[in-house]
Design an enzyme around this catalytic site. Structure first.
Site, PDB file in Angstrom:
ATOM      1  N   ASP A 163       3.025  40.156  -4.798  1.00 47.41           N
ATOM      2  CA  ASP A 163       1.773  40.362  -3.831  1.00 47.41           C
ATOM      3  C   ASP A 163       0.856  39.406  -3.302  1.00 47.41           C
ATOM      4  O   ASP A 163       1.018  38.199  -3.716  1.00 47.41           O
ATOM      5  CB  ASP A 163       1.095  41.678  -4.827  1.00 47.41           C
ATOM      6  N   HIS A 482      11.385  40.200  -5.603  1.00 45.40           N
ATOM      7  CA  HIS A 482      10.110  41.087  -4.967  1.00 45.40           C
ATOM      8  C   HIS A 482       8.900  39.985  -4.720  1.00 45.40           C
ATOM      9  O   HIS A 482       8.219  39.546  -5.611  1.00 45.40           O
ATOM     10  CB  HIS A 482       9.503  41.829  -6.154  1.00 45.40           C
ATOM     11  N   ASP A 528      18.912  42.312  -9.301  1.00 49.02           N
ATOM     12  CA  ASP A 528      18.453  41.493  -8.057  1.00 49.02           C
ATOM     13  C   ASP A 528      17.989  42.360  -6.962  1.00 49.02           C
ATOM     14  O   ASP A 528      18.936  42.610  -5.975  1.00 49.02           O
ATOM     15  CB  ASP A 528      19.456  40.443  -7.794  1.00 49.02           C
ATOM     16  N   GLU A 537      10.003  40.338  -9.935  1.00 48.23           N
ATOM     17  CA  GLU A 537       9.059  39.659  -9.259  1.00 48.23           C
ATOM     18  C   GLU A 537       8.867  38.157  -9.543  1.00 48.23           C
ATOM     19  O   GLU A 537       9.721  37.754 -10.466  1.00 48.23           O
ATOM     20  CB  GLU A 537       7.882  40.357  -9.347  1.00 48.23           C
TER      21      GLU A 537
HETATM   22  O1  9MR Z   1       2.734  40.399 -15.270  1.00 47.36           O
HETATM   23  C1  9MR Z   1       1.873  41.635 -15.654  1.00 47.36           C
HETATM   24  C2  9MR Z   1       2.616  42.363 -16.320  1.00 47.36           C
HETATM   25  O2  9MR Z   1       2.327  41.667 -17.907  1.00 47.36           O
HETATM   26  C3  9MR Z   1       1.919  43.716 -16.878  1.00 47.36           C
HETATM   27  O3  9MR Z   1       2.748  44.560 -17.596  1.00 47.36           O
HETATM   28  C4  9MR Z   1       2.099  44.408 -15.283  1.00 47.36           C
HETATM   29  C5  9MR Z   1       1.494  46.061 -15.411  1.00 47.36           C
HETATM   30  O4  9MR Z   1       0.107  45.885 -15.884  1.00 47.36           O
HETATM   31  O5  9MR Z   1       1.376  43.811 -14.389  1.00 47.36           O
HETATM   32  C6  9MR Z   1       1.813  42.448 -14.169  1.00 47.36           C
HETATM   33  O6  9MR Z   1       1.035  41.838 -13.438  1.00 47.36           O
HETATM   34  C7  9MR Z   1       1.197  42.007 -12.120  1.00 47.36           C
HETATM   35  C8  9MR Z   1      -0.217  41.954 -11.378  1.00 47.36           C
HETATM   36  O7  9MR Z   1      -0.960  43.308 -12.048  1.00 47.36           O
HETATM   37  C9  9MR Z   1      -0.163  42.318  -9.931  1.00 47.36           C
HETATM   38  N1  9MR Z   1       0.289  41.099  -9.182  1.00 47.36           N
HETATM   39  C10 9MR Z   1       1.773  41.083  -9.797  1.00 47.36           C
HETATM   40  C11 9MR Z   1       1.785  40.799 -11.203  1.00 47.36           C
HETATM   41  C12 9MR Z   1       3.314  40.722 -11.556  1.00 47.36           C
HETATM   42  O8  9MR Z   1       4.073  41.835 -11.553  1.00 47.36           O
END
Ligand code: 9MR
Ligand code: ZN
Length: 564
Positions: A163, A482, A528, A537
């Site tokens: 994101d 992603h 994938d 991601e």
């Molecule tokens: O990396 C984060 C993971 O440990 C958590 O379980 C998850 C859900 O809260 O969020 C991940 O972080 C994301 C963040 O909130 C927004 N940008 C992308 C991150 C990676 O997916």
């Protein structure tokens, strides 16, 4: 439209194209080299590019492996040391290509370090540095503060992940891990040129890249020293290029964890930049002091919550003791002031850590005590408690033995147990790698170094899917991460050098839930597919432990060659 395999009788993921699993990047000549087969066999061979057999060995059975659900067989070719490019061959099957050589990981080290440049925000990516991944400036407008409606300049920094959000605790964690990699292995980074605009400036590229993030972090500090938790739009952008994302940008409320992390990383960076740019170092120190003062005036935990209607990341934490522990340690390490030492010692003894001493070695954005411990152990200021240092050394070493024992139980030599296959499991794997490197430095035990390498092998293809979890690396690696730019840029290959989140048995997104059958073995819970943000991601704090690990390997090899 791609048709993915749907729920079916046989085990999901078992039809992966290469069924002999190796580190697709390769092996150091003197290291342990083991390929994994999920099927029985008697003999294996190492063949070169012409198919000529150069080595033959016997396959041995490991037994059943829980995480992968595989009956595992091992092909050990550790005593094959000749430099070159090979495949493992068994019956008619072959592994992907891999190399043996002294500098096999150097390109990868360069790629994962360069990846940060591609995530730069508020900035156009120039073709000279980004090649075909160049794009126009993004997110350059002022952002509205959700506290009082004022418009703030928070341009810059790195996009967090797939994101386009920018989050302070995540950024501090990634930046600090890079700074620690530099602190431990400066000679390795002195030689690293990743072709960014600052290359050749006399400042190591990794520090210039960190500065890009630090300048943004400084903007995320409120005048009274507190740090805003994040800067994002209200909702995640669709799969568009960053410069096409014109939704309104907001600066969200402050949190005490963001404030403590920002204070800590600024203190750490201030010490490092003293050797390169005194003015910048002073700015960082002032910010750290302001942040710390705010923490002293606000001893209560200030958590973060999304306002109604916002779906961007939370990075929520349950408390801030580990963040404050880190901040106090870095402030003491920077200034030598007894006040910070006393605060650190008090936090060290906090009941918060009772029965949870693992938080004192944790290296993640959500548990960051390990960076505080490292700061204290490395600190050279008079008055530090040798008793605490001894305890922390023991803790890191003890954990490394525990991790080693876990790796021994796994057919793939991964430290991860079933329950650790959650969102971003490759981060945990890499944290284990970092911890083995640290334990090797602390004790000199080579066994820890071998297990650090094993974690890298797992990441790079020695796993039940035979997937090399770094984009643009190896013969079989994710091509649909992603990652918004890669989904939108109309270029076939993904942007290279990104560590992928990896298998996640919790199937934390609707697409993963739909595609992967319940009961799939944890190490096979991956696909994938760009829709699967909980599997596929990238993030800035998944690359940073890989950089630490790879720098540790470069350092170890350089020392070894000097000794010989
Ligand atoms: O990396 C984060 C993971 O440990 C958590 O379980 C998850 C859900 O809260 O969020 C991940 O972080 C994301 C963040 O909130 C927004 N940008 C992308 C991150 C990676 O997916
Ligand atoms: Zn941007």
């Amino acid at each position: 439209m791609l048709i993915y395999p749907k729920k079916k009788d046989k085990v999901f993921g078992s039809d992966t194209p290469y069924r002999i699993f190796v580190d697709q990047v390769g092996y150091l000549p003197d290291s342990r080299k083991i390929a994994v087969l999920p099927f029985p066999a008697e003999l294996f061979a190492i063949i070169d590019e012409n198919g000529d057999k150069l080595y033959e060995g016997e396959v041995r059975s490991f037994g059943h492996d829980e995480c992968s659900g595989d009956d595992v067989y091992l092909a050990d070719f550790s005593d094959f040391r000749r430099n070159g490019t090979y495949r493992v061959s068994v019956g008619g099957k072959t592994s992907t290509r891999f190399r043996i050589g002294e500098s096999v990981y150097r390109k990868l080290f360069c790629d994962v370090s360069k990846a940060y440049y591609y995530t730069r925000c508020g900035h156009g990516l120039d073709e000279r540095f980004a090649g075909k991944f160049a794009h126009k400036r993004c997110h350059t407008e002022l952002a509205e503060s959700l506290e009082d409606g004022t418009m703030l300049d928070i341009k810059g920094g790195w996009h967090d992940a797939g994101d386009y959000g920018r989050y302070v605790t995540a950024g501090c964690c990634a930046c600090a891990q890079l700074l620690y990699a530099y602190k431990f292995f400066p000679e390795v980074f002195a030689k690293l040129n990743v072709n960014i605009p600052e290359s050749g400036s006399g400042i190591p590229d990794i520090l210039s890249e960190c500065r890009w993030e630090l300048e943004w972090l400084l903007k995320m500090q409120r005048a009274d020293g507190a740090a805003y938790h994040k800067a994002t739009t209200m909702r995640h952008a669709p799969f568009i290029m960053p410069e096409a994302d014109k939704s309104k940008m907001y600066v969200f409320t402050v949190s005490s964890s963001a404030t403590a992390d920002l204070c800590a990383v600024c203190a750490l960076a201030s010490g490092i930049f003293r050797d390169f740019d005194q003015t910048f170092s002073n700015r960082l120190r002032k910010a750290a002091e302001r942040g710390y003062q705010w923490l002293e005036e606000h001893p209560e935990f200030v958590g973060f919550f999304n306002p109604a209607g916002c779906d961007t990341g939370l990075y929520a934490e349950e408390g801030d003791i580990d963040n404050r522990y880190w901040a106090a340690a870095e402030m003491f390490a920077l200034t030598g002031d007894a006040k910070y030492n006393n605060h650190f010692k008090a936090l060290f003894s906090s009941p918060y850590f009772d029965g949870r001493s693992y938080i004192k070695t944790a290296l993640g954005h959500n548990m960051i005590g390990g960076l505080g411990s490292l700061a204290y152990v490395l600190c050279d200021k008079p008055g530090k408690s040798e008793e605490v240092v001894a305890f922390l050394n023991e803790l890191f070493t003890g954990e490394a033995y525990w991790l080693r024992d876990k790796a021994k139980k796994c057919g793939y030599a991964s430290t991860l147990e079933d329950w650790e296959y959650y969102w971003g499991s490759n981060m945990s794997l890499l944290h284990s790698g970092m911890k083995f490197i640290l334990a090797n430095l602390m004790t000199g035990r080579e066994e820890f170094y071998e297990y650090a390498l094993e974690q890298l092998h797992v990441l790079l293809g020695k796993n039940t899917l035979g997937m090399c979890y770094v984009t643009g690396t190896g013969e079989y690696s994710p091509v649909r991460p992603h990652y918004r730019p890669s989904a939108a840029d109309k270029i076939d290959e993904p942007v290279p050098g990104f560590v992928i989140g990896g298998p996640n048995r919790e199937l934390s997104d609707p697409f993963a839930k739909d595609i992967i059958p319940v009961g799939t073995p944890p190490m096979k819970c991956y696909i994938d597919d760009e829709r699967c943000y909980s599997l596929n991601e990238i993030t800035i704090y998944w690359n940073s432990p890989a950089i630490f690990l790879l720098a540790g390997i470069e350092h170890h090899e350089a020392l070894k060659n000097k000794d010989e």
